[in-house]
Enzyme design. Structure first.
Site, PDB file in Angstrom:
ATOM      1  N   LEU A  18       0.842  -1.196   0.000  1.00 40.21           N
ATOM      2  CA  LEU A  18       0.000   0.000   0.000  1.00 40.21           C
ATOM      3  C   LEU A  18       0.880   1.250   0.000  1.00 40.21           C
ATOM      4  O   LEU A  18       0.664   2.192  -0.764  1.00 40.21           O
ATOM      5  CB  LEU A  18      -0.920   0.014   1.231  1.00 40.21           C
ATOM      6  CG  LEU A  18      -1.838   1.232   1.264  1.00 40.21           C
ATOM      7  CD1 LEU A  18      -2.946   1.096   0.233  1.00 40.21           C
ATOM      8  CD2 LEU A  18      -2.435   1.443   2.641  1.00 40.21           C
ATOM      9  N   HIS A 180     -11.301   3.216   1.352  1.00 39.88           N
ATOM     10  CA  HIS A 180     -10.672   4.024   0.292  1.00 39.88           C
ATOM     11  C   HIS A 180     -11.675   4.452  -0.780  1.00 39.88           C
ATOM     12  O   HIS A 180     -11.435   5.394  -1.522  1.00 39.88           O
ATOM     13  CB  HIS A 180      -9.449   3.313  -0.305  1.00 39.88           C
ATOM     14  CG  HIS A 180      -9.768   2.252  -1.319  1.00 39.88           C
ATOM     15  ND1 HIS A 180     -10.082   0.960  -0.987  1.00 39.88           N
ATOM     16  CD2 HIS A 180      -9.830   2.294  -2.668  1.00 39.88           C
ATOM     17  CE1 HIS A 180     -10.311   0.265  -2.079  1.00 39.88           C
ATOM     18  NE2 HIS A 180     -10.163   1.039  -3.122  1.00 39.88           N
ATOM     19  N   GLU A 218     -15.649  -7.163 -10.769  1.00 40.53           N
ATOM     20  CA  GLU A 218     -14.261  -7.072 -11.233  1.00 40.53           C
ATOM     21  C   GLU A 218     -13.964  -8.243 -12.154  1.00 40.53           C
ATOM     22  O   GLU A 218     -14.506  -9.338 -11.948  1.00 40.53           O
ATOM     23  CB  GLU A 218     -13.291  -7.150 -10.040  1.00 40.53           C
ATOM     24  CG  GLU A 218     -13.388  -5.994  -9.077  1.00 40.53           C
ATOM     25  CD  GLU A 218     -12.474  -6.196  -7.871  1.00 40.53           C
ATOM     26  OE1 GLU A 218     -11.389  -5.633  -7.853  1.00 40.53           O
ATOM     27  OE2 GLU A 218     -12.854  -6.938  -6.943  1.00 40.53           O
ATOM     28  N   ASP A 237     -15.338  -8.541   2.301  1.00 41.21           N
ATOM     29  CA  ASP A 237     -14.279  -7.802   1.616  1.00 41.21           C
ATOM     30  C   ASP A 237     -14.817  -6.533   0.958  1.00 41.21           C
ATOM     31  O   ASP A 237     -14.187  -5.482   1.019  1.00 41.21           O
ATOM     32  CB  ASP A 237     -13.646  -8.716   0.559  1.00 41.21           C
ATOM     33  CG  ASP A 237     -12.439  -8.074  -0.122  1.00 41.21           C
ATOM     34  OD1 ASP A 237     -11.670  -7.406   0.579  1.00 41.21           O
ATOM     35  OD2 ASP A 237     -12.279  -8.237  -1.355  1.00 41.21           O
ATOM     36  N   HIS A 242     -17.199  -0.942   1.246  1.00 39.88           N
ATOM     37  CA  HIS A 242     -17.347  -0.075   0.068  1.00 39.88           C
ATOM     38  C   HIS A 242     -18.795   0.015  -0.438  1.00 39.88           C
ATOM     39  O   HIS A 242     -19.288   1.093  -0.734  1.00 39.88           O
ATOM     40  CB  HIS A 242     -16.468  -0.574  -1.079  1.00 39.88           C
ATOM     41  CG  HIS A 242     -15.044  -0.839  -0.691  1.00 39.88           C
ATOM     42  ND1 HIS A 242     -14.368  -0.064   0.208  1.00 39.88           N
ATOM     43  CD2 HIS A 242     -14.161  -1.791  -1.085  1.00 39.88           C
ATOM     44  CE1 HIS A 242     -13.127  -0.525   0.350  1.00 39.88           C
ATOM     45  NE2 HIS A 242     -12.986  -1.578  -0.421  1.00 39.88           N
ATOM     46  N   LYS A 341     -15.896 -11.207  -8.129  1.00 40.51           N
ATOM     47  CA  LYS A 341     -14.584 -11.304  -8.761  1.00 40.51           C
ATOM     48  C   LYS A 341     -14.781 -12.144 -10.012  1.00 40.51           C
ATOM     49  O   LYS A 341     -15.656 -13.024 -10.058  1.00 40.51           O
ATOM     50  CB  LYS A 341     -13.595 -12.043  -7.848  1.00 40.51           C
ATOM     51  CG  LYS A 341     -13.357 -11.339  -6.523  1.00 40.51           C
ATOM     52  CD  LYS A 341     -12.100 -10.521  -6.554  1.00 40.51           C
ATOM     53  CE  LYS A 341     -11.813  -9.890  -5.217  1.00 40.51           C
ATOM     54  NZ  LYS A 341     -11.356  -8.511  -5.324  1.00 40.51           N
TER      55      LYS A 341
HETATM   56  C1  BG6 Z   1     -10.330  -3.757  -1.640  1.00 42.61           C
HETATM   57  C2  BG6 Z   1     -10.668  -5.228  -1.647  1.00 42.61           C
HETATM   58  O1  BG6 Z   1     -10.773  -3.151  -0.452  1.00 42.61           O
HETATM   59  O2  BG6 Z   1     -10.940  -3.121  -2.769  1.00 42.61           O
HETATM   60  C3  BG6 Z   1     -10.234  -5.864  -2.968  1.00 42.61           C
HETATM   61  O3  BG6 Z   1     -10.002  -5.854  -0.565  1.00 42.61           O
HETATM   62  C4  BG6 Z   1     -10.818  -5.117  -4.147  1.00 42.61           C
HETATM   63  O4  BG6 Z   1     -10.623  -7.233  -3.014  1.00 42.61           O
HETATM   64  C5  BG6 Z   1     -10.514  -3.637  -4.024  1.00 42.61           C
HETATM   65  O5  BG6 Z   1     -10.268  -5.656  -5.337  1.00 42.61           O
HETATM   66  C6  BG6 Z   1     -11.213  -2.856  -5.097  1.00 42.61           C
HETATM   67  O6  BG6 Z   1     -10.781  -1.533  -5.070  1.00 42.61           O
HETATM   68  P1  BG6 Z   1     -10.771  -0.659  -6.381  1.00 42.61           P
HETATM   69  O7  BG6 Z   1     -10.374   0.706  -5.907  1.00 42.61           O
HETATM   70  O8  BG6 Z   1      -9.765  -1.257  -7.311  1.00 42.61           O
HETATM   71  O9  BG6 Z   1     -12.151  -0.713  -6.947  1.00 42.61           O
END
Ligand code: BG6
Length: 491
Positions: A18, A180, A218, A237, A242, A341
Protein backbone atom coordinates in the site's frame (compact mmCIF):
# COMPACT_ATOMS: atom_id res chain seq x y z
CA UNK A 1 -7.55 25.89 -0.17
CA UNK A 2 -7.70 24.93 3.52
CA UNK A 3 -4.47 25.77 5.29
CA UNK A 4 -2.75 22.68 6.64
CA UNK A 5 -0.70 22.69 9.82
CA UNK A 6 2.87 21.54 9.53
CA UNK A 7 2.95 17.94 10.61
CA UNK A 8 4.84 14.67 10.56
CA UNK A 9 3.33 11.63 8.91
CA UNK A 10 4.49 8.41 10.48
CA UNK A 11 3.93 5.47 8.17
CA UNK A 12 3.84 2.07 9.84
CA UNK A 13 4.23 -0.78 7.35
CA UNK A 14 6.08 1.58 5.03
CA UNK A 15 7.74 -1.14 3.00
CA UNK A 16 4.43 -2.86 2.26
CA UNK A 17 2.47 -2.71 -0.99
CA UNK A 18 0.00 0.00 0.00
CA UNK A 19 2.75 2.34 0.96
CA UNK A 20 4.86 1.63 -2.15
CA UNK A 21 2.02 1.86 -4.63
CA UNK A 22 -0.30 4.43 -3.07
CA UNK A 23 0.99 6.33 -0.04
CA UNK A 24 4.51 7.38 -1.01
CA UNK A 25 3.62 8.14 -4.67
CA UNK A 26 0.43 9.87 -3.44
CA UNK A 27 2.40 12.10 -1.09
CA UNK A 28 4.84 12.87 -3.88
CA UNK A 29 1.98 13.93 -6.16
CA UNK A 30 0.52 16.13 -3.44
CA UNK A 31 3.96 17.70 -3.02
CA UNK A 32 4.22 18.38 -6.73
CA UNK A 33 0.78 20.01 -6.67
CA UNK A 34 1.94 22.25 -3.82
CA UNK A 35 -0.66 20.73 -1.48
CA UNK A 36 1.65 19.57 1.33
CA UNK A 37 2.37 21.83 4.29
CA UNK A 38 5.73 23.51 3.87
CA UNK A 39 7.58 21.77 6.69
CA UNK A 40 5.96 18.33 6.51
CA UNK A 41 8.16 15.32 7.26
CA UNK A 42 7.46 11.69 6.49
CA UNK A 43 8.90 9.13 8.85
CA UNK A 44 8.60 5.61 7.49
CA UNK A 45 8.66 2.93 10.14
CA UNK A 46 9.57 -0.67 9.38
CA UNK A 47 10.72 -3.78 11.15
CA UNK A 48 14.00 -4.08 9.32
CA UNK A 49 17.08 -2.06 9.90
CA UNK A 50 17.36 -0.03 6.71
CA UNK A 51 19.75 2.88 6.34
CA UNK A 52 18.11 6.21 5.61
CA UNK A 53 20.06 6.56 2.35
CA UNK A 54 18.90 3.10 1.23
CA UNK A 55 15.31 3.99 2.10
CA UNK A 56 15.56 7.16 0.05
CA UNK A 57 16.90 5.09 -2.88
CA UNK A 58 13.96 2.77 -2.39
CA UNK A 59 11.55 5.72 -2.53
CA UNK A 60 13.16 6.78 -5.78
CA UNK A 61 12.51 3.33 -7.23
CA UNK A 62 8.84 3.50 -6.09
CA UNK A 63 8.44 6.83 -7.87
CA UNK A 64 10.32 5.61 -10.96
CA UNK A 65 7.88 2.74 -11.27
CA UNK A 66 4.77 4.77 -10.57
CA UNK A 67 5.62 7.76 -12.75
CA UNK A 68 7.77 5.93 -15.32
CA UNK A 69 10.70 8.14 -14.31
CA UNK A 70 8.77 11.15 -15.50
CA UNK A 71 8.81 13.67 -12.68
CA UNK A 72 10.26 17.03 -11.81
CA UNK A 73 13.79 16.81 -10.39
CA UNK A 74 13.32 19.84 -8.13
CA UNK A 75 10.14 18.43 -6.59
CA UNK A 76 11.94 15.14 -6.17
CA UNK A 77 14.80 16.77 -4.24
CA UNK A 78 12.32 18.60 -2.02
CA UNK A 79 10.27 15.44 -1.44
CA UNK A 80 13.21 13.16 -0.72
CA UNK A 81 14.53 15.62 1.88
CA UNK A 82 11.23 15.28 3.75
CA UNK A 83 11.67 11.53 4.11
CA UNK A 84 13.26 9.61 6.97
CA UNK A 85 13.34 5.99 8.06
CA UNK A 86 13.04 4.52 11.52
CA UNK A 87 13.61 0.85 12.37
CA UNK A 88 11.16 -0.51 14.90
CA UNK A 89 12.28 -4.12 15.46
CA UNK A 90 9.47 -6.24 16.95
CA UNK A 91 11.85 -7.80 19.50
CA UNK A 92 13.07 -4.45 20.88
CA UNK A 93 11.22 -3.63 24.10
CA UNK A 94 12.27 -0.01 23.87
CA UNK A 95 11.35 0.42 20.23
CA UNK A 96 8.47 2.82 20.85
CA UNK A 97 10.45 4.78 23.41
CA UNK A 98 13.16 5.26 20.80
CA UNK A 99 10.52 6.27 18.27
CA UNK A 100 9.13 8.85 20.65
CA UNK A 101 12.62 10.21 21.38
CA UNK A 102 13.32 10.53 17.70
CA UNK A 103 10.01 12.31 17.06
CA UNK A 104 10.58 14.68 19.97
CA UNK A 105 13.27 16.46 17.92
CA UNK A 106 11.01 19.37 17.03
CA UNK A 107 13.69 21.02 14.90
CA UNK A 108 13.29 18.17 12.40
CA UNK A 109 9.80 16.80 13.01
CA UNK A 110 6.76 19.09 13.34
CA UNK A 111 4.95 18.00 16.47
CA UNK A 112 1.49 17.45 14.95
CA UNK A 113 1.64 13.74 14.28
CA UNK A 114 -0.45 11.47 12.07
CA UNK A 115 0.23 7.74 12.38
CA UNK A 116 -0.82 5.72 9.35
CA UNK A 117 -1.20 2.06 10.34
CA UNK A 118 -0.79 0.09 7.17
CA UNK A 119 -0.11 -3.10 9.12
CA UNK A 120 -1.80 -6.42 9.90
CA UNK A 121 -5.24 -5.72 11.39
CA UNK A 122 -4.26 -7.83 14.40
CA UNK A 123 -1.59 -5.20 15.20
CA UNK A 124 -3.86 -2.10 15.20
CA UNK A 125 -4.79 -2.22 18.88
CA UNK A 126 -1.32 -3.06 20.19
CA UNK A 127 0.37 -0.31 18.17
CA UNK A 128 -2.11 2.25 19.54
CA UNK A 129 -1.38 0.94 23.07
CA UNK A 130 2.34 1.29 22.51
CA UNK A 131 2.05 4.78 21.00
CA UNK A 132 -0.07 5.88 23.94
CA UNK A 133 2.37 4.24 26.38
CA UNK A 134 5.12 6.61 25.26
CA UNK A 135 2.87 9.68 25.13
CA UNK A 136 2.53 9.88 21.37
CA UNK A 137 -1.27 10.09 21.36
CA UNK A 138 -1.36 12.96 23.86
CA UNK A 139 -2.85 16.08 22.28
CA UNK A 140 -2.02 18.59 24.99
CA UNK A 141 0.59 20.38 22.84
CA UNK A 142 -0.20 19.36 19.26
CA UNK A 143 -2.69 17.22 17.37
CA UNK A 144 -2.26 13.46 17.15
CA UNK A 145 -4.23 11.34 14.65
CA UNK A 146 -4.27 7.63 13.87
CA UNK A 147 -5.34 6.12 10.56
CA UNK A 148 -6.68 2.58 10.72
CA UNK A 149 -6.71 0.72 7.43
CA UNK A 150 -9.58 -1.55 6.43
CA UNK A 151 -10.87 -3.89 7.81
CA UNK A 152 -12.03 -2.39 11.11
CA UNK A 153 -12.78 -5.72 12.77
CA UNK A 154 -13.86 -8.91 11.05
CA UNK A 155 -17.34 -8.86 12.62
CA UNK A 156 -19.35 -6.74 15.04
CA UNK A 157 -17.70 -8.23 18.10
CA UNK A 158 -14.11 -7.72 16.94
CA UNK A 159 -14.93 -4.23 15.62
CA UNK A 160 -16.34 -3.32 19.03
CA UNK A 161 -13.35 -4.85 20.80
CA UNK A 162 -10.94 -2.87 18.63
CA UNK A 163 -12.97 0.29 19.24
CA UNK A 164 -12.94 -0.31 22.99
CA UNK A 165 -9.23 -0.84 22.97
CA UNK A 166 -8.23 2.20 20.91
CA UNK A 167 -10.66 4.56 22.67
CA UNK A 168 -8.76 3.94 25.89
CA UNK A 169 -6.27 6.34 24.32
CA UNK A 170 -7.97 8.16 21.45
CA UNK A 171 -11.00 10.40 21.01
CA UNK A 172 -13.24 9.89 17.98
CA UNK A 173 -11.76 13.06 16.43
CA UNK A 174 -8.34 11.39 16.48
CA UNK A 175 -9.44 8.19 14.71
CA UNK A 176 -9.43 8.02 10.92
CA UNK A 177 -10.97 4.72 9.72
CA UNK A 178 -10.26 4.13 6.06
CA UNK A 179 -12.67 3.08 3.36
CA UNK A 180 -10.67 4.02 0.29
CA UNK A 181 -13.85 4.20 -1.83
CA UNK A 182 -14.76 7.41 -0.01
CA UNK A 183 -11.58 8.93 -1.41
CA UNK A 184 -12.77 8.34 -4.98
CA UNK A 185 -13.97 11.54 -6.62
CA UNK A 186 -16.76 9.58 -8.34
CA UNK A 187 -18.17 8.58 -4.95
CA UNK A 188 -18.05 12.15 -3.71
CA UNK A 189 -19.93 12.99 -6.90
CA UNK A 190 -22.94 10.93 -5.76
CA UNK A 191 -23.78 13.46 -3.08
CA UNK A 192 -23.12 16.45 -5.27
CA UNK A 193 -25.18 15.09 -8.17
CA UNK A 194 -28.05 14.37 -5.82
CA UNK A 195 -28.02 17.55 -3.83
CA UNK A 196 -26.73 20.16 -6.28
CA UNK A 197 -29.54 19.32 -8.73
CA UNK A 198 -32.93 19.91 -7.25
CA UNK A 199 -34.59 17.97 -10.10
CA UNK A 200 -33.52 14.68 -8.52
CA UNK A 201 -34.88 15.28 -5.07
CA UNK A 202 -38.62 14.86 -5.80
CA UNK A 203 -37.89 11.72 -7.86
CA UNK A 204 -35.79 10.10 -5.15
CA UNK A 205 -38.61 8.22 -3.38
CA UNK A 206 -40.58 5.01 -3.38
CA UNK A 207 -43.30 6.75 -5.43
CA UNK A 208 -40.99 6.95 -8.45
CA UNK A 209 -38.23 4.43 -7.94
CA UNK A 210 -38.78 0.75 -8.68
CA UNK A 211 -35.46 -0.43 -7.28
CA UNK A 212 -31.78 0.44 -6.93
CA UNK A 213 -28.75 -1.65 -7.84
CA UNK A 214 -25.37 -1.02 -6.24
CA UNK A 215 -22.72 -2.95 -8.11
CA UNK A 216 -19.03 -3.66 -7.98
CA UNK A 217 -17.85 -6.31 -10.39
CA UNK A 218 -14.26 -7.07 -11.23
CA UNK A 219 -12.65 -9.15 -13.95
CA UNK A 220 -9.74 -9.75 -11.58
CA UNK A 221 -9.62 -12.85 -9.44
CA UNK A 222 -8.34 -13.08 -5.89
CA UNK A 223 -4.75 -13.12 -7.14
CA UNK A 224 -2.14 -13.89 -4.53
CA UNK A 225 -4.44 -13.08 -1.63
CA UNK A 226 -5.98 -16.55 -1.49
CA UNK A 227 -5.45 -17.05 2.22
CA UNK A 228 -6.79 -13.65 3.18
CA UNK A 229 -9.70 -13.99 0.79
CA UNK A 230 -10.72 -17.42 1.96
CA UNK A 231 -10.93 -16.12 5.51
CA UNK A 232 -12.87 -13.09 4.31
CA UNK A 233 -15.18 -13.70 1.32
CA UNK A 234 -16.84 -11.15 -0.94
CA UNK A 235 -19.44 -10.06 1.58
CA UNK A 236 -16.87 -8.94 4.13
CA UNK A 237 -14.28 -7.80 1.62
CA UNK A 238 -16.46 -5.50 -0.48
CA UNK A 239 -20.04 -5.23 0.73
CA UNK A 240 -19.48 -4.53 4.43
CA UNK A 241 -17.44 -1.44 3.61
CA UNK A 242 -17.35 -0.07 0.07
CA UNK A 243 -20.80 -1.08 -1.15
CA UNK A 244 -22.62 -0.15 2.06
CA UNK A 245 -20.98 3.26 1.78
CA UNK A 246 -22.23 3.60 -1.80
CA UNK A 247 -25.66 2.59 -0.58
CA UNK A 248 -25.57 5.16 2.22
CA UNK A 249 -24.51 7.99 -0.11
CA UNK A 250 -27.26 7.06 -2.56
CA UNK A 251 -30.08 6.86 -0.04
CA UNK A 252 -29.22 9.27 2.80
CA UNK A 253 -31.27 12.40 3.43
CA UNK A 254 -29.87 15.80 2.52
CA UNK A 255 -27.38 16.86 5.22
CA UNK A 256 -27.85 20.22 6.94
CA UNK A 257 -24.48 21.27 5.51
CA UNK A 258 -21.65 19.44 3.78
CA UNK A 259 -19.64 19.40 7.00
CA UNK A 260 -18.10 16.04 7.99
CA UNK A 261 -20.38 15.83 11.06
CA UNK A 262 -23.56 16.43 9.09
CA UNK A 263 -22.68 14.06 6.25
CA UNK A 264 -21.68 11.28 8.63
CA UNK A 265 -24.81 11.81 10.76
CA UNK A 266 -27.07 11.25 7.73
CA UNK A 267 -25.11 8.20 6.58
CA UNK A 268 -25.37 6.70 10.05
CA UNK A 269 -29.12 7.35 10.15
CA UNK A 270 -29.80 5.59 6.88
CA UNK A 271 -27.52 2.64 7.65
CA UNK A 272 -29.28 2.21 10.98
CA UNK A 273 -32.67 2.28 9.22
CA UNK A 274 -31.98 -0.76 7.05
CA UNK A 275 -34.17 -3.70 7.98
CA UNK A 276 -32.12 -6.74 9.02
CA UNK A 277 -32.26 -9.53 6.46
CA UNK A 278 -34.74 -12.15 7.73
CA UNK A 279 -32.69 -15.26 8.37
CA UNK A 280 -35.65 -17.56 7.74
CA UNK A 281 -35.87 -16.11 4.22
CA UNK A 282 -32.17 -15.99 3.51
CA UNK A 283 -32.53 -17.62 0.14
CA UNK A 284 -34.91 -14.93 -1.08
CA UNK A 285 -32.67 -12.13 0.09
CA UNK A 286 -29.14 -13.36 -0.51
CA UNK A 287 -27.20 -15.32 -3.07
CA UNK A 288 -23.60 -16.46 -3.13
CA UNK A 289 -21.43 -18.21 -5.71
CA UNK A 290 -17.82 -18.99 -6.53
CA UNK A 291 -15.96 -18.68 -9.82
CA UNK A 292 -14.79 -21.76 -11.61
CA UNK A 293 -12.29 -22.09 -14.42
CA UNK A 294 -13.01 -19.89 -17.43
CA UNK A 295 -11.80 -17.28 -19.85
CA UNK A 296 -11.33 -13.63 -19.03
CA UNK A 297 -10.50 -11.25 -21.89
CA UNK A 298 -9.66 -14.26 -24.05
CA UNK A 299 -7.27 -15.77 -21.51
CA UNK A 300 -7.81 -19.08 -19.73
CA UNK A 301 -7.88 -18.59 -15.98
CA UNK A 302 -8.06 -20.94 -13.01
CA UNK A 303 -11.08 -21.43 -10.84
CA UNK A 304 -11.09 -20.15 -7.25
CA UNK A 305 -10.66 -23.61 -5.71
CA UNK A 306 -7.69 -24.38 -7.94
CA UNK A 307 -6.05 -21.10 -6.93
CA UNK A 308 -6.76 -21.81 -3.30
CA UNK A 309 -5.66 -25.43 -3.56
CA UNK A 310 -8.50 -26.39 -1.26
CA UNK A 311 -11.42 -28.14 -2.94
CA UNK A 312 -13.60 -27.89 0.18
CA UNK A 313 -13.97 -24.11 0.43
CA UNK A 314 -17.48 -22.72 0.06
CA UNK A 315 -16.35 -19.11 0.43
CA UNK A 316 -18.14 -16.76 -1.95
CA UNK A 317 -16.49 -14.71 -4.69
CA UNK A 318 -19.93 -13.50 -5.80
CA UNK A 319 -22.38 -12.05 -3.30
CA UNK A 320 -25.75 -10.44 -3.89
CA UNK A 321 -28.08 -9.15 -1.20
CA UNK A 322 -31.42 -7.41 -1.09
CA UNK A 323 -32.09 -4.71 1.50
CA UNK A 324 -35.05 -2.55 2.42
CA UNK A 325 -34.78 0.75 4.22
CA UNK A 326 -37.41 1.33 6.83
CA UNK A 327 -38.08 5.04 6.25
CA UNK A 328 -41.04 6.81 4.61
CA UNK A 329 -38.84 7.72 1.61
CA UNK A 330 -37.78 4.17 0.84
CA UNK A 331 -40.85 2.18 1.83
CA UNK A 332 -40.90 -1.06 -0.20
CA UNK A 333 -38.00 -0.17 -2.55
CA UNK A 334 -35.59 -3.09 -2.86
CA UNK A 335 -31.94 -2.22 -2.96
CA UNK A 336 -29.86 -4.92 -4.60
CA UNK A 337 -26.20 -4.93 -3.73
CA UNK A 338 -23.81 -7.23 -5.55
CA UNK A 339 -20.13 -7.77 -5.97
CA UNK A 340 -18.07 -10.33 -7.81
CA UNK A 341 -14.58 -11.30 -8.76
CA UNK A 342 -13.89 -12.66 -12.23
CA UNK A 343 -17.04 -11.48 -13.93
CA UNK A 344 -16.99 -10.64 -17.65
CA UNK A 345 -16.54 -6.90 -17.08
CA UNK A 346 -15.27 -4.52 -14.44
CA UNK A 347 -18.05 -2.21 -13.46
CA UNK A 348 -18.79 -0.17 -10.36
CA UNK A 349 -22.05 1.73 -10.57
CA UNK A 350 -25.30 2.75 -9.01
CA UNK A 351 -28.26 2.03 -11.24
CA UNK A 352 -31.68 3.37 -10.38
CA UNK A 353 -34.68 1.99 -12.18
CA UNK A 354 -37.74 4.23 -12.22
CA UNK A 355 -41.30 2.98 -12.17
CA UNK A 356 -43.15 2.33 -15.39
CA UNK A 357 -44.91 5.20 -17.07
CA UNK A 358 -48.71 4.75 -17.13
CA UNK A 359 -48.56 4.86 -20.93
CA UNK A 360 -47.73 1.56 -22.52
CA UNK A 361 -46.27 1.55 -26.02
CA UNK A 362 -44.70 -1.26 -28.00
CA UNK A 363 -41.03 -1.68 -27.11
CA UNK A 364 -41.28 0.89 -24.35
CA UNK A 365 -38.42 0.38 -21.95
CA UNK A 366 -37.88 1.70 -18.45
CA UNK A 367 -36.10 4.83 -17.35
CA UNK A 368 -32.78 4.26 -15.67
CA UNK A 369 -30.37 6.65 -14.05
CA UNK A 370 -26.90 5.19 -13.87
CA UNK A 371 -24.12 6.79 -11.88
CA UNK A 372 -21.01 5.04 -13.05
CA UNK A 373 -18.06 5.09 -10.68
CA UNK A 374 -15.48 3.10 -12.63
CA UNK A 375 -13.96 2.39 -15.06
CA UNK A 376 -15.70 5.46 -16.50
CA UNK A 377 -17.01 8.31 -14.37
CA UNK A 378 -20.28 9.48 -15.82
CA UNK A 379 -23.98 9.86 -15.21
CA UNK A 380 -26.46 8.45 -17.71
CA UNK A 381 -30.17 9.06 -17.86
CA UNK A 382 -32.11 6.82 -20.21
CA UNK A 383 -35.36 8.08 -21.63
CA UNK A 384 -37.84 6.96 -24.28
CA UNK A 385 -38.20 9.05 -27.43
CA UNK A 386 -40.12 8.61 -30.65
CA UNK A 387 -38.42 6.84 -33.50
CA UNK A 388 -38.72 9.30 -36.37
CA UNK A 389 -41.05 7.94 -39.04
CA UNK A 390 -44.63 7.06 -39.72
CA UNK A 391 -45.19 4.77 -36.74
CA UNK A 392 -45.78 5.54 -33.09
CA UNK A 393 -42.83 3.73 -31.67
CA UNK A 394 -40.28 4.62 -29.05
CA UNK A 395 -36.72 3.66 -28.30
CA UNK A 396 -34.26 4.28 -25.52
CA UNK A 397 -31.81 7.11 -25.87
CA UNK A 398 -29.20 7.98 -23.33
CA UNK A 399 -28.37 11.38 -21.95
CA UNK A 400 -24.74 10.97 -20.98
CA UNK A 401 -22.98 13.37 -18.71
CA UNK A 402 -19.28 12.64 -18.37
CA UNK A 403 -18.10 13.66 -14.95
CA UNK A 404 -14.59 14.01 -16.22
CA UNK A 405 -13.53 16.11 -19.18
CA UNK A 406 -10.17 16.55 -20.87
CA UNK A 407 -7.80 18.43 -18.64
CA UNK A 408 -9.49 17.47 -15.36
CA UNK A 409 -7.22 16.48 -12.53
CA UNK A 410 -6.94 12.79 -11.87
CA UNK A 411 -6.54 12.26 -8.17
CA UNK A 412 -6.02 8.89 -6.57
CA UNK A 413 -8.35 8.04 -3.69
CA UNK A 414 -5.42 7.89 -1.27
CA UNK A 415 -4.28 11.38 -2.25
CA UNK A 416 -7.66 12.80 -1.16
CA UNK A 417 -7.59 10.71 1.99
CA UNK A 418 -4.08 11.82 2.95
CA UNK A 419 -4.97 15.45 2.34
CA UNK A 420 -8.11 15.21 4.47
CA UNK A 421 -6.13 13.52 7.21
CA UNK A 422 -3.70 16.41 7.37
CA UNK A 423 -6.56 18.92 7.21
CA UNK A 424 -8.33 17.20 10.11
CA UNK A 425 -11.40 16.64 7.94
CA UNK A 426 -13.05 13.32 8.71
CA UNK A 427 -15.77 13.39 6.03
CA UNK A 428 -13.97 10.80 3.90
CA UNK A 429 -13.38 8.53 6.89
CA UNK A 430 -15.78 6.19 8.65
CA UNK A 431 -17.43 6.97 11.94
CA UNK A 432 -17.57 4.02 14.34
CA UNK A 433 -21.39 4.04 14.17
CA UNK A 434 -21.26 3.43 10.41
CA UNK A 435 -18.86 0.54 10.87
CA UNK A 436 -21.01 -0.98 13.57
CA UNK A 437 -24.28 -0.51 11.68
CA UNK A 438 -22.80 -2.28 8.71
CA UNK A 439 -21.46 -5.21 10.73
CA UNK A 440 -24.76 -5.48 12.59
CA UNK A 441 -26.56 -6.03 9.29
CA UNK A 442 -24.07 -8.37 7.71
CA UNK A 443 -22.82 -10.46 10.62
CA UNK A 444 -25.90 -12.70 10.80
CA UNK A 445 -25.69 -13.36 7.05
CA UNK A 446 -21.98 -14.15 7.20
CA UNK A 447 -22.61 -16.49 10.10
CA UNK A 448 -25.46 -18.26 8.31
CA UNK A 449 -23.39 -18.60 5.14
CA UNK A 450 -20.46 -20.01 7.10
CA UNK A 451 -22.68 -22.59 8.74
CA UNK A 452 -24.23 -23.62 5.42
CA UNK A 453 -21.87 -26.22 3.99
CA UNK A 454 -24.10 -27.15 1.05
CA UNK A 455 -22.36 -27.01 -2.32
CA UNK A 456 -21.91 -23.49 -3.53
CA UNK A 457 -23.12 -22.34 -6.98
CA UNK A 458 -20.34 -21.79 -9.44
CA UNK A 459 -20.02 -19.50 -12.44
CA UNK A 460 -17.36 -19.76 -15.11
CA UNK A 461 -14.74 -17.03 -14.76
CA UNK A 462 -15.47 -14.35 -17.34
CA UNK A 463 -19.21 -14.98 -17.46
CA UNK A 464 -22.12 -12.71 -16.56
CA UNK A 465 -24.06 -13.01 -13.28
CA UNK A 466 -25.08 -16.58 -12.51
CA UNK A 467 -28.71 -17.05 -13.60
CA UNK A 468 -29.59 -18.48 -10.17
CA UNK A 469 -28.80 -15.11 -8.57
CA UNK A 470 -32.11 -13.78 -9.89
CA UNK A 471 -33.77 -15.56 -7.02
CA UNK A 472 -33.43 -12.40 -4.94
CA UNK A 473 -35.46 -10.27 -7.36
CA UNK A 474 -39.02 -9.36 -6.41
CA UNK A 475 -40.46 -9.30 -9.92
CA UNK A 476 -39.82 -11.39 -13.03
CA UNK A 477 -39.03 -8.28 -15.07
CA UNK A 478 -36.15 -7.26 -12.80
CA UNK A 479 -32.70 -8.05 -14.17
CA UNK A 480 -29.09 -7.25 -13.38
CA UNK A 481 -28.10 -4.08 -15.06
CA UNK A 482 -24.87 -4.66 -17.00
CA UNK A 483 -22.03 -2.35 -17.78
CA UNK A 484 -22.67 0.17 -20.52
CA UNK A 485 -20.65 1.57 -23.34
CA UNK A 486 -20.56 5.34 -23.50
CA UNK A 487 -21.38 7.07 -26.74
CA UNK A 488 -23.77 4.41 -27.95
CA UNK A 489 -27.48 4.81 -27.82
CA UNK A 490 -28.06 1.19 -27.18
CA UNK A 491 -28.12 -0.75 -23.97
C1 BG6 B 1 -10.33 -3.76 -1.64
C2 BG6 B 1 -10.67 -5.23 -1.65
O1 BG6 B 1 -10.77 -3.15 -0.45
O2 BG6 B 1 -10.94 -3.12 -2.77
C3 BG6 B 1 -10.23 -5.86 -2.97
O3 BG6 B 1 -10.00 -5.85 -0.57
C4 BG6 B 1 -10.82 -5.12 -4.15
O4 BG6 B 1 -10.62 -7.23 -3.01
C5 BG6 B 1 -10.51 -3.64 -4.02
O5 BG6 B 1 -10.27 -5.66 -5.34
C6 BG6 B 1 -11.21 -2.86 -5.10
O6 BG6 B 1 -10.78 -1.53 -5.07
P1 BG6 B 1 -10.77 -0.66 -6.38
O7 BG6 B 1 -10.37 0.71 -5.91
O8 BG6 B 1 -9.76 -1.26 -7.31
O9 BG6 B 1 -12.15 -0.71 -6.95
Amino acid sequence: MTKIDDCTLVLFGASGNLSRIKLIPGLFRLDSLGRLPEKIKILSVGRSDVKESAWRDDIKSMLDIKFKKNYDAKVFDRFIARNFYHANPPDDENAFKRLSERLSDASTFPQNLAFFLSVRPSDFASIVDLLAGVGLTDESKAWRRVVIEKPFGTNLETAQALQKSITKHLKETQIYRIDHYLGKSALQNILLTRFANHIFDPLWTHEHIDHIQITNNETLGVGERTKFYDATGALRDMIQSHLMQMLALTTMEIPVTLSPEHIRAEKIKVLESITPIPLDELRKHTFKAQYGRGKVNGEEVKGYLEELENPASVVETYAALKFYINTPRWKGVPIFVRTAKRLHASDTAIAIKFKKSPLSLPDQADNWLVISIQPKEFTRFEIQTKIPGLDTKVRTVAMDAPNRITGDESVDAYESLLLNLMQGDQSLYLHINEVEASWRLLDPVIKAWNEDKSPVFTYPAGSADPAESKIIFDKPEQFWRQSIEIGENKL
